[in-house]
Design a protein around this motif. Structure first.
Motif, PDB file in Angstrom:
ATOM      1  N   VAL A 175       0.833  -1.210   0.000  1.00 15.36           N
ATOM      2  CA  VAL A 175       0.000   0.000   0.000  1.00 15.36           C
ATOM      3  C   VAL A 175       0.866   1.258   0.000  1.00 15.36           C
ATOM      4  O   VAL A 175       0.590   2.208  -0.745  1.00 15.36           O
ATOM      5  CB  VAL A 175      -0.993  -0.012   1.182  1.00 15.36           C
ATOM      6  CG1 VAL A 175      -1.712   1.314   1.320  1.00 15.36           C
ATOM      7  CG2 VAL A 175      -1.996  -1.155   1.011  1.00 15.36           C
TER       8      VAL A 175
ATOM      9  N   THR B  68      -3.596  -2.888  -5.628  1.00 13.98           N
ATOM     10  CA  THR B  68      -3.172  -3.538  -4.389  1.00 13.98           C
ATOM     11  C   THR B  68      -3.443  -5.040  -4.465  1.00 13.98           C
ATOM     12  O   THR B  68      -2.575  -5.851  -4.127  1.00 13.98           O
ATOM     13  CB  THR B  68      -3.894  -2.920  -3.171  1.00 13.98           C
ATOM     14  OG1 THR B  68      -3.605  -1.518  -3.118  1.00 13.98           O
ATOM     15  CG2 THR B  68      -3.470  -3.577  -1.874  1.00 13.98           C
TER      16      THR B  68
ATOM     17  N   VAL C  52      -5.953  -1.970   2.316  1.00 21.20           N
ATOM     18  CA  VAL C  52      -5.748  -0.538   2.077  1.00 21.20           C
ATOM     19  C   VAL C  52      -6.287   0.276   3.249  1.00 21.20           C
ATOM     20  O   VAL C  52      -5.616   1.178   3.757  1.00 21.20           O
ATOM     21  CB  VAL C  52      -6.405  -0.102   0.746  1.00 21.20           C
ATOM     22  CG1 VAL C  52      -6.450   1.407   0.614  1.00 21.20           C
ATOM     23  CG2 VAL C  52      -5.673  -0.723  -0.440  1.00 21.20           C
TER      24      VAL C  52
END
Length: 131
Positions: free
Chosen positions: A31, A78, A94
């Motif tokens: 992230v 991600t 996230v």
């Protein structure tokens, strides 16, 4: 005062409900690398200065992104970088990481960071109201 790496990781692990610190660390690294590609200039440097050194190095390392990612594309990116992740689990990753980043950054810096990102990132950072 900058949060230590082990404390930062422990908060991410708690928020993400990860069973092992390695899971939290993997989420943090992916992230922050993606975020670092989208936040530039003084804001990226100031954000890095408020994070543990390990996080700062990951945030500062990537080259700027060619184009900004919408929040949805950020989550998909991600998911693509975390083995076995789905969009749903990536959104969880996230949120766990960026909410801790937002706490470390503080309101004023977060406002400036969010100005660099497409609309909707406030929710990824755990903010219920647009900044």
């Amino acid at each position: 005062m900058v949060m230590r790496w082990d404390a930062f990781l422990a908060v991410v692990q708690e928020r993400g409900e990860y069973s092992a610190p390695q899971e939290a660390e993997r989420a943090v690294r992916v992230v922050l690398a993606l975020l670092g590609a989208h936040v530039v200039g003084a804001e990226r440097a100031e954000l890095a200065a408020r994070l543990p050194e390990s996080c700062a190095l990951v945030l500062l390392d990537p080259l700027p992104a060619a184009e900004p990612l919408t929040p949805e594309r950020f989550v998909r990116a991600t998911a693509a970088w975390i083995e076995g992740a789905t969009e749903a689990t990536a959104k969880w990753d996230v949120g766990a990481v960026l909410s801790v980043v937002a706490d470390a950054a503080g309101e004023e810096l977060m406002r400036r960071v969010l100005l660099q990102l497409p609309p909707g990132y406030d929710l990824l950072f755990g903010r219920s109201q647009p900044t």
